[in-house]
Design an enzyme around this catalytic site. Sequence first.
Site, PDB file in Angstrom:
ATOM      1  N   HIS A  82      47.288   3.788  53.078  1.00  0.00           N
ATOM      2  CA  HIS A  82      46.531   4.970  52.670  1.00  0.00           C
ATOM      3  C   HIS A  82      47.267   5.799  51.623  1.00  0.00           C
ATOM      4  CE1 HIS A  82      44.160   4.906  56.743  1.00  0.00           C
ATOM      5  NE2 HIS A  82      43.960   3.829  55.988  1.00  0.00           N
ATOM      6  N   HIS A 240      35.850   2.910  53.301  1.00  0.00           N
ATOM      7  CA  HIS A 240      37.234   2.887  53.777  1.00  0.00           C
ATOM      8  C   HIS A 240      37.866   1.521  53.570  1.00  0.00           C
ATOM      9  CE1 HIS A 240      40.776   4.240  55.876  1.00  0.00           C
ATOM     10  NE2 HIS A 240      40.794   3.040  56.449  1.00  0.00           N
ATOM     11  N   ASP A 244      41.367   0.655  51.698  1.00  0.00           N
ATOM     12  CA  ASP A 244      42.417  -0.251  52.178  1.00  0.00           C
ATOM     13  C   ASP A 244      42.763  -1.310  51.129  1.00  0.00           C
ATOM     14  OD1 ASP A 244      42.779   0.983  54.620  1.00  0.00           O
ATOM     15  OD2 ASP A 244      41.468  -0.388  55.718  1.00  0.00           O
ATOM     16  N   HIS A 267      43.400  -6.343  56.055  1.00  0.00           N
ATOM     17  CA  HIS A 267      44.741  -6.311  55.477  1.00  0.00           C
ATOM     18  C   HIS A 267      45.327  -7.717  55.314  1.00  0.00           C
ATOM     19  CE1 HIS A 267      44.776  -2.006  55.829  1.00  0.00           C
ATOM     20  NE2 HIS A 267      44.593  -2.064  57.135  1.00  0.00           N
TER      21      HIS A 267
END
Length: 318
Positions: A82, A240, A244, A267
């Site tokens: 973030h 969001h 990421d 991720h």
Amino acid sequence: MKFNRQTTLRSRATVTGVGVHSGSPVSLTLGPASIDAGFIFVRNGADGNDRRVRAVAKSVTSTEFATVLGDQQGPLVSTAEHVLAALRGIGVDNATIEIDGPEVPIMDGSSAAFVAAIDQAGIVEQSAARRFIQVLKPVRVTRGDAFGELRPYGRGFRVEVEIDFANPVIGRQEYAVDLNPESFRREISRARTFGCMNDVAKLWSAGFARGASFENSMVFDDERLLNTGGLRYADECARHKVLDVIGDLALAGMPLIGDYRSVRGGHKLNHAVLTALMADRTAWRVVEGQPASRPRSQGEAVGGMVGGMVAAYGPNVS
């Protein structure tokens, strides 16, 4: 704001909070760094001995629920994505990120607090030309029904994300954006992390989400969003995921010129695609940048996704 050259922070700015997974209090300070330094995490040790790790792909030690960076001594900082997204999204090239704990504070679950800290510190231009990694050919990683792909793109850095959750409230969402500081602030920076109630026990038993709360995460059950404040965007979950991606791909070490497409990713997949790109030396090259004229802002429909504006700066590839 458009920069021809590399940038860093004018001064230092500090935020404090808790780690979403550790639940521990932590202080984070953003500060200036030298030309070509990139993003450097500095872990302040209680014994006065600091550890440093550069935020690049080879420093990743884990991608389970968050991006963890470390070195030969082991993990150094968790949930790095973030703050990295804020720095890359706003257009900072070089910065130090000092922390006194094992995890970047989650703040409100988005990058908004880090953007505010960058604004407080200020951005200054440095004497060296900004450099980019330009994607020259497609690089794709597939894992089951998920895939991620970096492709050539002539107008800066674009992110296209599709998510598809079994939870009926989240469901299938798509979002795409051409990244520049304005589009990052307006469309991406305030999108919060999210999860489902039925996953909480599993996360806790695995040692994750000990600091999660309604103040720093969107929480869904099978019928509704449980946060009383509601959504910031109708497609906040997809946005969001874009946030990421920006943070994870900041680990390239330079801004990217290319289009990243992710379907059901996270991720682990983001890191796999970046690692595959860097491993294929024919798939990318380094180019120097110069300011690009900014076209009129407009929405852009692509495959059902709503886009933003083209990049605030572009490459000199002549």
